[in-house]
Design an enzyme around this catalytic site. Structure first.
Site, PDB file in Angstrom:
ATOM      1  N   TYR A 104       0.852  -1.192   0.000  1.00 27.36           N
ATOM      2  CA  TYR A 104       0.000   0.000   0.000  1.00 27.36           C
ATOM      3  C   TYR A 104       0.886   1.240   0.000  1.00 27.36           C
ATOM      4  O   TYR A 104       1.846   1.331   0.767  1.00 27.36           O
ATOM      5  CB  TYR A 104      -0.894   0.031   1.242  1.00 27.36           C
ATOM      6  CG  TYR A 104      -1.717   1.308   1.323  1.00 27.36           C
ATOM      7  CD1 TYR A 104      -3.004   1.358   0.810  1.00 27.36           C
ATOM      8  CD2 TYR A 104      -1.173   2.477   1.872  1.00 27.36           C
ATOM      9  CE1 TYR A 104      -3.739   2.535   0.848  1.00 27.36           C
ATOM     10  CE2 TYR A 104      -1.903   3.654   1.900  1.00 27.36           C
ATOM     11  CZ  TYR A 104      -3.187   3.679   1.388  1.00 27.36           C
ATOM     12  OH  TYR A 104      -3.912   4.837   1.411  1.00 27.36           O
ATOM     13  N   GLU A 189      -3.455   7.362  -4.383  1.00 33.12           N
ATOM     14  CA  GLU A 189      -3.334   6.101  -3.651  1.00 33.12           C
ATOM     15  C   GLU A 189      -3.123   4.949  -4.621  1.00 33.12           C
ATOM     16  O   GLU A 189      -3.824   4.854  -5.629  1.00 33.12           O
ATOM     17  CB  GLU A 189      -4.607   5.859  -2.829  1.00 33.12           C
ATOM     18  CG  GLU A 189      -4.547   4.603  -1.972  1.00 33.12           C
ATOM     19  CD  GLU A 189      -5.891   4.301  -1.311  1.00 33.12           C
ATOM     20  OE1 GLU A 189      -6.037   4.568  -0.105  1.00 33.12           O
ATOM     21  OE2 GLU A 189      -6.794   3.792  -2.005  1.00 33.12           O
TER      22      GLU A 189
END
Ligand code: GDP
Ligand code: MN
Length: 377
Positions: A104, A189
């Site tokens: 992530y 993101e």
């Protein structure tokens, strides 16, 4: 805010040199099949719903296909979906890569630090909100020099990447940082950021552009944001109207009183949903319009909390009484009013004549509307 669909986010990634799987958007099952058959999208491939909500992986909105026929079937299944209230109109087809690990990585603005931060975690692939906080690293970045080498090494350490993958991460962080700044993003993101062989590939993209910078981005003028149909109508009528999940409608005047009213309802166990800020108006017609809009949202009960100033109590009362005559039966709701301030007496009298009692204290009126909506949660 302008939330970009995955494929638009990935177009930005491509512009800044962030590694991506090969892929293309399709709007019909036939188009999806043709892309796979022509090899434009290599097989096996992934077929992904292009909606703004997350959790597509778990929700059946990401599928895999080994043949052009399967790509067509998968696209047909996904294009027919309504995913978290949003109709799927496009799918993204991409080559299916062999993933070694899912990481992530994001950059966003930390409003309390007043700095951009890099957020990283070795536990990618699931929604970051569900990842244990101890597994998430937040690295504040000074906006002028940007990411320093030691900060990038720190991120590499957190993600557990070394050697050529760490090199790939170093370049990727620079690209992501540049994109974040040049494109006026408030969030970029990548989840998951996949380790594939000796490199990294962005399998997903979530990009949100700052509203205040919208004027610099005519390219997004056609993108609707996440307003509901009623919010869209309200915007055209210049009424401040927000739809949330609760069952009590709130009509107040001024942002401060509106927010305070929501807080008080919550405090007593109520569940405020739709709220509408009348702002300053001396036009009963505007009040009527606001009420009719509220009725269309079908709340269980409505709380009218007005502090008369520029918006006088009698103006609101007149608008309300007129609206009550126009609301269709199917959209009727119990109403609790509390109107205080400028021209209070006239306002209360107009309401009384129409069979509505104004309850003077906030506590009593809030509890009355909660009861009318079916009681506290
Ligand atoms: P989200 O659930 O809406 O965030 O959708 P994602 O784009 O993150 O996809 C969900 C999951 O699908 C990922 O975590 C991966 O496990 C899987 N996935 C997506 N693309 C690929 C791919 O190219 N190869 C493989 N093997 N899995 C993929
Ligand atoms: Mn994702």
């Amino acid at each position: 805010m302008v939330k970009l669909a995955e494929w638009r986010g990935k177009e930005l990634f491509r512009k800044y040199g962030i590694p991506l799987p090969r892929g293309q958007v399709a709007r019909t099952p036939e188009e999806a099949e043709a892309l796979a058959r022509a090899g434009t999208v290599p097989l096996p491939c992934v077929v992904k719903a292009q909606v703004l909500a997350g959790g597509r992986g778990k929700g059946g909105a990401v599928r895999f296909a080994n043949t052009p026929e399967e790509a067509k079937t998968a696209a047909a299944a996904i294009l027919g979906l309504e995913f978290k209230g949003e109709k799927v109109r496009e799918v993204l087809l991409e080559e299916k890569l062999p993933i070694a690990r899912e990481l992530y990585l994001s950059i966003t603005l930390d409003r309390s630090l007043r700095l951009p931060i890099v957020i990283s975690s070795a536990q990618g692939g699931m929604e970051i909100e569900t990842v244990d906080d101890t597994a998430i690293e937040r690295t504040p970045v000074h906006p002028f020099p940007g990411l320093a080498s030691y900060e990038k090494r720190r991120v590499a350490h957190v993600l557990g990447v070394t050697g050529p993958v760490a090199k790939s991460l170093d370049r990727l962080l620079d690209s992501l940082w540049t994109l974040f700044n040049r494109e006026d993003a408030e969030l970029v993101e990548i989840n998951p950021l996949a380790v594939v062989g000796e490199g990294l590939v962005a399998l997903d993209a979530k990009v949100i552009i700052e509203d205040d910078a919208a004027f610099r981005h005519p390219e997004y003028a056609d993108i609707r944001d996440d307003r509901t149909p009623l919010e869209e109508i309200a915007r055209e009528k210049e009424i401040a109207f927000v739809q949330l999940d609760g069952n009590i409608g709130v009509i107040a005047n001024g942002a401060g009183l509106t927010m305070a009213t929501l807080d008080v309802l919550k405090e007593f166990g109520g569940n405020p949903g739709v709220f509408l800020d009348l702002g300053g108006t001396d036009d009963p017609k505007k009040v009527t319009e606001a009420f009719l809009l509220m009725a269309r949202a079908k709340p269980r009960a409505v709380f009218l909390n007005i502090f008369g100033g520029v918006t006088r109590c009698d103006t609101v009362a007149r608008g309300l009484v007129e609206a009550m005559k126009q609301v269709p039966d199917a959209e009727r709701f119990p109403l609790v009013a509390r109107i205080r301030g400028n021209n209070e007496k006239e306002g209360v009298e107009i309401l009384r004549a129409a069979g509505i009692t104004s309850i003077p204290t906030l506590k009593d009126s809030a509890q009355a509307v909660i009861a009318a909506a079916g009681g506290a949660a």
